[in-house]
Each structure stands twice: as structure tokens, then as C-alpha cells.
Scaffold this active site. Structure first.
Site, PDB file in Angstrom:
ATOM      1  CG  ASN A  85      -3.425 -11.191  -2.223  1.00 30.86           C
ATOM      2  OD1 ASN A  85      -3.052 -10.973  -3.364  1.00 30.86           O
ATOM      3  ND2 ASN A  85      -2.611 -11.522  -1.260  1.00 30.86           N
ATOM      4  CG  ASP A 141      -1.783  -1.209   1.330  1.00 24.10           C
ATOM      5  OD1 ASP A 141      -2.269  -1.670   0.294  1.00 24.10           O
ATOM      6  OD2 ASP A 141      -1.929  -1.719   2.456  1.00 24.10           O
ATOM      7  CB  SER A 196       3.777  10.885  -4.983  1.00 28.00           C
ATOM      8  OG  SER A 196       2.389  10.957  -5.165  1.00 28.00           O
ATOM      9  NE  ARG A 241      -8.181  -6.450   6.183  1.00 28.21           N
ATOM     10  CZ  ARG A 241      -7.377  -7.509   6.268  1.00 28.21           C
ATOM     11  NH1 ARG A 241      -7.348  -8.230   7.366  1.00 28.21           N
ATOM     12  NH2 ARG A 241      -6.583  -7.851   5.275  1.00 28.21           N
ATOM     13  CB  THR A 248      -7.523 -10.458   1.548  1.00 27.66           C
ATOM     14  OG1 THR A 248      -6.702 -11.275   0.721  1.00 27.66           O
ATOM     15  CG2 THR A 248      -6.737  -9.267   2.033  1.00 27.66           C
ATOM     16  N   GLY A 263      -4.921  -4.357  -3.544  1.00 28.19           N
ATOM     17  CA  GLY A 263      -5.517  -3.463  -4.532  1.00 28.19           C
ATOM     18  C   GLY A 263      -4.650  -2.263  -4.768  1.00 28.19           C
ATOM     19  CG  HIS A 264      -1.663  -1.739  -7.595  1.00 25.49           C
ATOM     20  ND1 HIS A 264      -0.829  -1.700  -6.515  1.00 25.49           N
ATOM     21  CD2 HIS A 264      -1.099  -2.584  -8.474  1.00 25.49           C
ATOM     22  CE1 HIS A 264       0.186  -2.498  -6.740  1.00 25.49           C
ATOM     23  NE2 HIS A 264       0.039  -3.058  -7.908  1.00 25.49           N
ATOM     24  N   GLY A 308       1.689   2.916  -2.598  1.00 24.58           N
ATOM     25  CA  GLY A 308       1.318   3.776  -3.730  1.00 24.58           C
ATOM     26  C   GLY A 308       1.984   3.295  -5.019  1.00 24.58           C
ATOM     27  CE  LYS A 309       3.086  -2.515  -4.394  1.00 28.12           C
ATOM     28  NZ  LYS A 309       2.664  -2.100  -3.061  1.00 28.12           N
TER      29      LYS A 309
HETATM   30  P1  GDP Z   1      -0.517   0.355  -3.745  1.00 30.71           P
HETATM   31  O1  GDP Z   1      -1.212  -0.958  -3.501  1.00 30.71           O
HETATM   32  O2  GDP Z   1       0.919   0.307  -3.353  1.00 30.71           O
HETATM   33  O3  GDP Z   1      -0.740   0.887  -5.105  1.00 30.71           O
HETATM   34  O4  GDP Z   1      -1.168   1.405  -2.756  1.00 30.71           O
HETATM   35  P2  GDP Z   1      -2.720   1.757  -2.499  1.00 30.71           P
HETATM   36  O5  GDP Z   1      -3.407   1.925  -3.773  1.00 30.71           O
HETATM   37  O6  GDP Z   1      -3.299   0.860  -1.507  1.00 30.71           O
HETATM   38  O7  GDP Z   1      -2.543   3.118  -1.723  1.00 30.71           O
HETATM   39  C1  GDP Z   1      -2.223   4.275  -2.286  1.00 30.71           C
HETATM   40  C2  GDP Z   1      -3.374   5.258  -2.054  1.00 30.71           C
HETATM   41  O8  GDP Z   1      -2.862   6.530  -1.881  1.00 30.71           O
HETATM   42  C3  GDP Z   1      -4.303   5.355  -3.238  1.00 30.71           C
HETATM   43  O9  GDP Z   1      -5.594   5.709  -2.804  1.00 30.71           O
HETATM   44  C4  GDP Z   1      -3.692   6.485  -4.058  1.00 30.71           C
HETATM   45  O10 GDP Z   1      -4.609   7.149  -4.899  1.00 30.71           O
HETATM   46  C5  GDP Z   1      -3.227   7.382  -2.957  1.00 30.71           C
HETATM   47  N1  GDP Z   1      -2.013   8.128  -3.244  1.00 30.71           N
HETATM   48  C6  GDP Z   1      -0.902   7.674  -3.882  1.00 30.71           C
HETATM   49  N2  GDP Z   1       0.053   8.614  -3.867  1.00 30.71           N
HETATM   50  C7  GDP Z   1      -0.474   9.680  -3.194  1.00 30.71           C
HETATM   51  C8  GDP Z   1       0.046  10.953  -2.804  1.00 30.71           C
HETATM   52  O11 GDP Z   1       1.194  11.290  -3.059  1.00 30.71           O
HETATM   53  N3  GDP Z   1      -0.775  11.762  -2.085  1.00 30.71           N
HETATM   54  C9  GDP Z   1      -2.037  11.423  -1.757  1.00 30.71           C
HETATM   55  N4  GDP Z   1      -2.779  12.289  -1.050  1.00 30.71           N
HETATM   56  N5  GDP Z   1      -2.568  10.224  -2.095  1.00 30.71           N
HETATM   57  C10 GDP Z   1      -1.779   9.369  -2.804  1.00 30.71           C
END
Ligand code: GDP
Length: 429
Positions: free
Chosen positions: A38, A13, A413, A304, A130, A40-41, A15-16
Site C-alpha cells: 500500500n 514517505d 541526504s 496523490r 489506498t 511505495g518506496h 525516504g526510507k
Molecule cells: P519512502 O516510502 O520513505 O521510501 O519515501 P518515498 O519514496 O515516498 O519518498 C522519497 C522521495 O524522495 C523519492 O522520490 C526519492 O527519490 C526522493 N528523495 C529521497 N531522498 C532525497 C533527497 O535527499 N533529495 C531529493 N531531492 N529527493 C530525495
């Protein structure tokens, strides 16, 4: 550099998805090489907001070819549903822009069932799965009790193989858990329906990737979860059941001879952890609630509430080493704008000894965080696009991380949107 892996440095999670969505601009092929649906991006772009579970994040870019490699847990039912959902929002997915490895193993409904039965059996000792069937799936793969997607192309042999595997699986379901067995017909119908749906997408992804590489194309590997969830190097047994590391990318993609030339390790500006397991910098009470709310830290797949805490640089340095990161993408820096002073964990106390080394998992339960405090910047930075426009305190925060992790931060970011990014230094794409 023609190959790049975008990987998580921490618990996932980080932010990949957002980084892959950005970087796909520079690549021709995007490959998911491990894990399943399992996690979610979350990706926000001009087409809307999407939670991707198994599909590579390159599906949003015209001209990008997406690959699901042999290392993924290929759940044809959920994959098909994910494809249909994206299509309903105008995203085109065809055998031209999605290639699925014929060597990927199929995740069956009984894997999800087994996951649920085992978590229920464990009661309050559960791993926090999950319940997408990932652990039972990979166990079966290692036991050589799965069906390869390519077998869908050989219906007669598949029938025999299915019969044997269903019989074997029912022994465990009934004998160990006292659960209802699966009927062979029921499983055959499921295979016809969902296996049939993905069949046009199957190919030898190794051959495809080798050809693309020889044609001079650029290949991006996209990982799920992070280093601390890696089966071999993470916080076992609170890991996932696959290798989340960059070095696994060529193996899980179908072409083990491909080099991974650049590794972008994604680090969030603070720590979060979903599910069970040791989490040394975990905060509680109002402090935690505030960070969770500002950061919207709720699971993309499950909803969650995530556990949150200050950035853990002990874990991050270890994660960066495991991933062999050549550069770091620091995400969600904008979220920390509300803090007066920002705590950062730079060492642990383990059995009364101060250490900067990430210890063996069993010692993590008793490890205590040692914090240093950095000044906050207390202003909105979400509109900043150039390094020199960041407040000095935010620049110091970034430099502090670079110094402790010993890896350059080349992307910062400051928002979820594609263009909310500060590029720093020469990123050699
Ligand atoms: P991943 O599984 O590594 O892709 O991560 P997630 O998707 O679970 O979490 C990233 C969350 O943070 C998502 O809702 C993105 O839209 C958000 N996000 C990513 N980078 C940034 C950022 O720099 N700032 C903010 N405010 N939100 C971000």
C-alpha cells in the site's frame, strides 16, 4: 553492529527506500517485516528509477538476499506483477535472492474489494485508504481467517480451508455490503495462478535468518510507513493496520530472538502526510504549492498530492522515541534551499497550553503549531558530499534538529541518487 532497522519517524514517505538502497551495501540480508503493497518506496540507482511496493529494497544489489517476513500482507497477485515489472527492467529475482515466509498470510482479492466497499460506505468520513486491502487483511488475520502461504504446499488441506473461508467471507460481502459473492472456483483459480507463482520462494524465514545470524551475516530490517502510522502508537484511527516500529522487526521477520542493534530513523527535512488525519503543521496556498512542487510530493503508489508543512519536531521527537532511534538520516535537505527563512515547529498549543509533548490523538485536531525560524542557505547543496562543505546555515539546521530530537544525525541526504549523501560522525555499521 550486525542488525539494523531503517524506519520512518513521521507519517511515512521520509525516504526510507533511498536509505535502505544505500545501506544495503553493508548488509547481506534485507527483510520487509510488516505492511503490504500500500505504500511505495522510490529508489533511484544505476538500473533506473523504481517504485517498490512490497519487495525489499535489497533486490537491486547483487549478493543480497531479500526476505518477506510473516508480518507482511502478502498479496501474491500484486507481488508477482511487481516482480515481473522489475524483471522486465533487468532486475534478477529468483528463489536464491528472495525468500518468502511460509507463515505470511495471503491477501485475497476480497480484501481489496472490502477496502473499497468500506471507504465508499464511509463517504466523506473515509480514512484515505489506498484500497489495497490492508485493513481488511489484518482484521482477518487477527480473526484467524486467512490462509498461510505455507498452506500452498498442502493442496488437499488448502482446498478445505479455502472453501470454509470463502463461504465466511461471502456472508459479509453479501450480508453487510450487498456485494457480489466470490465463487469458490474463481478463488481456486486465483490461488493456483498467483499462489503457484510464489510457491518456489517459500521457506521458513526464521530458520533462514537464524542460520545467517549464526554465520555472522549482517541483517537489515526495512519498515514501511512511519511511527505516526503505527497501529498502537500512531494517530489512531488514521494509522495503518500493522506495527511500523523497529521493535516489531524480529517478530515480523520470523526470528523473534534477533536483536535490533542499530535503528536508523529516517526524517525528512520538512513534513509531509499523505491521506487523512490530523497534521498540525499543514500549510496551504502558495507556500504549500511551492514546497510540494520543489519536493515533488506526490504519492509513489497513488500519485496523490501530499499534504506538506514545516518540520514538526514535536511529532519527530515522539516518533524517534517510539522507534528508539540510535541515529537519524535526514533526507531532502536540498529541497529547502529556496527558502529565505525556514519555519520549524518546536511546540504545540493545546487548549491554550504550550507543550512539547505529542498529545493523545484526539487533542491533535485543535493543536496549533508554535514556530521558530532558522536562516535559509539559499544555494544549491545537491553536490555537497562533506559536512564541512555545507553552508553554515544548513549545518545549524541539522544541529537544531539533533538538539531538539536528542539523537545524532549521521546521514544527510541532498538528492535522490545513491551517492547524494553526506555521512557524518562515526556510523558504526
Ligand atoms: P519512502 O516510502 O520513505 O521510501 O519515501 P518515498 O519514496 O515516498 O519518498 C522519497 C522521495 O524522495 C523519492 O522520490 C526519492 O527519490 C526522493 N528523495 C529521497 N531522498 C532525497 C533527497 O535527499 N533529495 C531529493 N531531492 N529527493 C530525495
Amino acid at each position: 553492529m550486525r542488525t539494523c532497522a531503517v524506519v520512518g519517524v513521521n507519517w511515512g514517505d521520509e525516504g526510507k527506500g533511498r536509505m535502505v538502497d544505500l545501506l544495503t551495501e553493508d548488509y547481506d540480508v534485507v527483510v520487509r517485516y510488516q505492511g503490504g503493497g500500500n505504500a511505495g518506496h522510490t529508489v533511484v540507482n544505476e538500473k533506473g528509477k523504481f517504485a517498490l511496493h512490497l519487495l525489499p529494497s535489497g533486490v537491486f544489489r547483487d549478493g543480497v538476499i531479500n526476505v518477506l517476513g510473516n508480518g507482511v500482507a502478502l498479496d501474491p497477485e500484486n507481488l508477482w506483477k511487481e516482480m515481473e515489472e522489475l524483471r522486465s527492467k533487468g532486475v534478477e529475482i529468483t528463489p536464491e535472492n528472495l525468500k518468502i515466509s511460509d507463515r505470511a498470510s495471503l491477501l485475497f482479492p476480497w480484501h481489496r474489494k472490502m477496502d473499497e466497499l468500506e471507504e465508499n460506505r464511509l463517504g466523506d468520513q473515509q480514512y484515505g485508504s489506498t484500497k489495497q486491502g490492508i485493513a481488511p487483511f489484518y482484521s482477518d488475520k487477527y480473526q484467524k481467517k486467512t490462509i498461510l502461504a505455507g498452506e500452498l504446499l498442502y493442496p488437499e488441506r488448502l482446498k478445505e480451508h479455502l472453501r470454509g473461508i470463502t463461504e465466511w467471507k461471502n456472508l459479509t460481502l453479501q450480508g453487510v455490503y450487498g456485494a457480489e459473492p466470490y465463487g469458490l472456483e474463481q478463488i481456486e483459480e486465483w490461488v493456483d495462478l498467483y499462489g503457484g507463482a510464489i510457491r518456489p520462494f517459500l521457506c521458513d524465514t526464521g530458520e533462514f535468518l537464524k542460520d545467517e545470524w549464526e554465520k555472522g551475516k549482517r541483517i537489515l530490517f526495512e519498515a514501511q510507513l512511519g511511527a505516526l502510522r503505527d497501529l498502537d502508537y500512531g494517530i489512531y484511527p488514521f494509522t495503518t493496520s500493522s506495527n511500523t516500529t523497529a521493535s516489531y522487526a524480529p517478530i515480523g521477520s520470523g526470528c523473534p530472538s534477533l536483536p535490533v542493534e542499530k535503528v536508523v530513523g529516517v526524517v525528512k527535512a520538512y513534513s509531509t502526510c499523505v491521506g487523512e488525519g490530523p497534521f498540525v503543521t499543514e500549510m496551504s496556498g502558495k507556500e504549500a504549492d511551492d514546497l510540494r512542487e520543489y519536493g515533488a510530493e506526490y504519492g509513489a503508489k497513488t500519485g496523490r498530492a501530499r499534504r506538506v508543512g514545516p518540520l514538526d519536531l514535536v511529532a519527530t521527537r515522539y516518533g524517534a522515541e517510539v522507534q528508539n532511534t540510535t541515529e537519524i538520516a535526514l533526507t531532502k535537505l536540498d529541497i529547502l534551499s529556496y527558502m529565505d527563512r525556514i519555519p520549524v515547529c518546536t511546540a504545540y498549543l493545546v487548549d491554550g497550553e504550550k507543550t512539547e509533548k505529542f498529545p493523545f490523538p484526539d487533542s491533535l485536531d485543535s493543536a496549533k503549531p508554535c514556530y521558530e525560524y532558522l536562516d535559509g542557505w539559499k544555494c544549491d547543496i545537491s553536490g555537497v558530499r562533506r559536512w564541512e562543505d555545507l553552508p553554515a546555515q544548513a549545518q545549524d539546521y541539522v544541529r537544531f534538529i539533533e538538539d531538539k530530537v536528542k539523537c545524532p544525525v549521521t546521514y544527510i541526504s541532498v538528492g535522490p541518487e545513491r551517492d547524494s549523501i553526506i555521512r557524518r560522525g562515526e556510523s558504526d555499521v
